[in-house]
Motif scaffolding. Sequence first.
Motif, PDB file in Angstrom:
ATOM      1  N   LYS A  10       0.817  -1.223   0.000  1.00 47.44           N
ATOM      2  CA  LYS A  10       0.000   0.000   0.000  1.00 47.44           C
ATOM      3  C   LYS A  10       0.848   1.270   0.000  1.00 47.44           C
ATOM      4  N   ARG A  11       2.151   1.122   0.256  1.00 43.98           N
ATOM      5  CA  ARG A  11       3.095   2.239   0.351  1.00 43.98           C
ATOM      6  C   ARG A  11       2.705   3.224   1.453  1.00 43.98           C
ATOM      7  N   ASN A  12       2.309   2.702   2.610  1.00 44.82           N
ATOM      8  CA  ASN A  12       1.968   3.608   3.708  1.00 44.82           C
ATOM      9  C   ASN A  12       3.082   3.740   4.746  1.00 44.82           C
ATOM     10  N   ASP A  13       4.248   3.143   4.445  1.00 39.77           N
ATOM     11  CA  ASP A  13       5.474   3.282   5.247  1.00 39.77           C
ATOM     12  C   ASP A  13       5.451   2.519   6.570  1.00 39.77           C
ATOM     13  N   GLU A  14       4.371   1.826   6.910  1.00 34.25           N
ATOM     14  CA  GLU A  14       4.233   1.226   8.239  1.00 34.25           C
ATOM     15  C   GLU A  14       4.581  -0.262   8.222  1.00 34.25           C
ATOM     16  N   PHE A  15       5.833  -0.545   7.961  1.00 38.17           N
ATOM     17  CA  PHE A  15       6.313  -1.926   7.960  1.00 38.17           C
ATOM     18  C   PHE A  15       7.670  -1.966   8.644  1.00 38.17           C
ATOM     19  N   THR A  16       8.038  -3.149   9.125  1.00 44.30           N
ATOM     20  CA  THR A  16       9.228  -3.284   9.962  1.00 44.30           C
ATOM     21  C   THR A  16      10.004  -4.557   9.620  1.00 44.30           C
ATOM     22  N   VAL A  17      11.194  -4.625  10.185  1.00 43.54           N
ATOM     23  CA  VAL A  17      11.996  -5.850  10.197  1.00 43.54           C
ATOM     24  C   VAL A  17      12.076  -6.311  11.647  1.00 43.54           C
ATOM     25  N   ASN A  18      11.759  -7.575  11.909  1.00 47.73           N
ATOM     26  CA  ASN A  18      11.712  -8.099  13.273  1.00 47.73           C
ATOM     27  C   ASN A  18      12.699  -9.249  13.435  1.00 47.73           C
ATOM     28  N   ILE A  19      13.614  -9.131  14.396  1.00 43.30           N
ATOM     29  CA  ILE A  19      14.562 -10.204  14.693  1.00 43.30           C
ATOM     30  C   ILE A  19      14.578 -10.419  16.207  1.00 43.30           C
ATOM     31  N   ALA A  20      14.332 -11.650  16.627  1.00 42.11           N
ATOM     32  CA  ALA A  20      14.335 -11.986  18.052  1.00 42.11           C
ATOM     33  C   ALA A  20      15.225 -13.193  18.294  1.00 42.11           C
ATOM     34  N   LEU A  21      15.781 -13.255  19.489  1.00 41.40           N
ATOM     35  CA  LEU A  21      16.477 -14.453  19.949  1.00 41.40           C
ATOM     36  C   LEU A  21      15.611 -15.098  21.022  1.00 41.40           C
ATOM     37  N   ILE A  22      15.290 -16.360  20.827  1.00 40.54           N
ATOM     38  CA  ILE A  22      14.398 -17.083  21.734  1.00 40.54           C
ATOM     39  C   ILE A  22      15.204 -18.078  22.562  1.00 40.54           C
ATOM     40  N   HIS A  23      14.892 -18.155  23.850  1.00 46.91           N
ATOM     41  CA  HIS A  23      15.524 -19.129  24.738  1.00 46.91           C
ATOM     42  C   HIS A  23      14.461 -19.732  25.640  1.00 46.91           C
ATOM     43  N   GLN A  24      14.279 -21.031  25.523  1.00 49.12           N
ATOM     44  CA  GLN A  24      13.323 -21.763  26.356  1.00 49.12           C
ATOM     45  C   GLN A  24      11.945 -21.103  26.380  1.00 49.12           C
ATOM     46  N   GLY A  25      11.470 -20.764  25.214  1.00 49.36           N
ATOM     47  CA  GLY A  25      10.105 -20.277  25.077  1.00 49.36           C
ATOM     48  C   GLY A  25       9.898 -18.792  25.259  1.00 49.36           C
ATOM     49  N   ARG A  26      10.941 -18.031  25.568  1.00 45.75           N
ATOM     50  CA  ARG A  26      10.752 -16.596  25.777  1.00 45.75           C
ATOM     51  C   ARG A  26      11.738 -15.803  24.915  1.00 45.75           C
ATOM     52  N   PRO A  27      11.354 -14.609  24.494  1.00 43.91           N
ATOM     53  CA  PRO A  27      12.253 -13.762  23.708  1.00 43.91           C
ATOM     54  C   PRO A  27      13.222 -13.027  24.645  1.00 43.91           C
ATOM     55  N   VAL A  28      14.521 -13.258  24.475  1.00 48.23           N
ATOM     56  CA  VAL A  28      15.520 -12.659  25.362  1.00 48.23           C
ATOM     57  C   VAL A  28      16.286 -11.528  24.678  1.00 48.23           C
ATOM     58  N   LEU A  29      16.036 -11.316  23.413  1.00 50.45           N
ATOM     59  CA  LEU A  29      16.639 -10.214  22.648  1.00 50.45           C
ATOM     60  C   LEU A  29      15.691  -9.888  21.516  1.00 50.45           C
ATOM     61  N   GLY A  30      15.509  -8.612  21.243  1.00 48.41           N
ATOM     62  CA  GLY A  30      14.624  -8.224  20.156  1.00 48.41           C
ATOM     63  C   GLY A  30      15.091  -6.965  19.465  1.00 48.41           C
ATOM     64  N   VAL A  31      14.952  -6.951  18.138  1.00 50.55           N
ATOM     65  CA  VAL A  31      15.246  -5.774  17.322  1.00 50.55           C
ATOM     66  C   VAL A  31      14.072  -5.550  16.384  1.00 50.55           C
ATOM     67  N   VAL A  32      13.529  -4.347  16.399  1.00 54.77           N
ATOM     68  CA  VAL A  32      12.492  -3.936  15.456  1.00 54.77           C
ATOM     69  C   VAL A  32      13.026  -2.710  14.725  1.00 54.77           C
ATOM     70  N   ALA A  33      13.265  -2.848  13.438  1.00 51.93           N
ATOM     71  CA  ALA A  33      13.810  -1.757  12.630  1.00 51.93           C
ATOM     72  C   ALA A  33      12.756  -1.275  11.647  1.00 51.93           C
ATOM     73  N   VAL A  34      12.717   0.037  11.440  1.00 57.05           N
ATOM     74  CA  VAL A  34      11.713   0.660  10.580  1.00 57.05           C
ATOM     75  C   VAL A  34      12.421   1.201   9.345  1.00 57.05           C
ATOM     76  N   PRO A  35      12.278   0.548   8.194  1.00 49.15           N
ATOM     77  CA  PRO A  35      13.053   0.956   7.022  1.00 49.15           C
ATOM     78  C   PRO A  35      12.880   2.415   6.619  1.00 49.15           C
ATOM     79  N   VAL A  36      11.661   2.919   6.603  1.00 48.23           N
ATOM     80  CA  VAL A  36      11.415   4.263   6.063  1.00 48.23           C
ATOM     81  C   VAL A  36      12.000   5.352   6.943  1.00 48.23           C
ATOM     82  N   THR A  37      11.905   5.212   8.258  1.00 47.93           N
ATOM     83  CA  THR A  37      12.404   6.253   9.171  1.00 47.93           C
ATOM     84  C   THR A  37      13.838   6.017   9.623  1.00 47.93           C
TER      85      THR A  37
END
Length: 261
Positions: A97-124
């Motif tokens: 739709k070109r509304n700029d509201e999309f992200t890249v999501n990377i998480a590190l999971i350990h025993q069922g829980r996210p222990v590291l997370g990165v959310v990057a916003v390409p447009v901004t």
Amino acid sequence: MQAPTLLITAITAAEKACAEILAVYHSNDFQAEAKGDNSPLTLADRKAHQAITAILQASSAYPILSEEGKTIPYVERKDWGYFWMVDPLDGTKEFIKRNDEFTVNIALIHQGRPVLGVVAVPVTGDVFYATEGEGAFLKRGPFPAPLPRKPPTDLTQPGLRVVASRSHMNPETEAFIGRLTAPELVSAGSSLKFMLLAEGKADVYPRYAPTMEWDTAAADAIVREVGLTVRSQAQGDRDETATGVLMYNKESLLNPSFLVS
């Protein structure tokens, strides 16, 4: 786990994916197609996946579970200690739709829980990130700044700012909003909905429409570090109801309904 090194790796991978996504975004050739579940897939999804997996594989020995990667049977992944959970382009519909509201999501999971997370916003160029026990940060421009911890949310107070998806308003969400007093609705696409709460721009996010684990894992790690909880609203899911919070690397990668506050 060497958290600082892994965090740098995840941020580097996310920013490389952002560059690949923007190159496609500013072109006229998205090469969009429908996946088996009729959700869209574009050239940007594929290029972001390739960029992320190349960096993660070169920098760590942990396996990768990506939305755009091959299906990995539960019998194989159930015994993973640590692993990367990746959504190379969260919000493909927003991308198209070109509304700029999309992200890249990377998480590190350990025993069922996210222990590291990165959310990057390409447009901004914004990069939100967190590691367990170390707080959450927002890099907006050259220098990162800590995201302050949030006080508990009183759902009875008037004027709460409620995150409501433009694409996924349903009777359950409407019923939740109807129980609040004079709520204000705010909207965003992709994992930016979580980041509204992390930045203090919203108070509560009810989600009663389907999401997958890779949609939430990275953002979940971040909002946990500002004192928020992504709490399962499932009534019959043994994994989530035991702890109250979302669990990751389940046999079914589909999340239950949840409430962020």
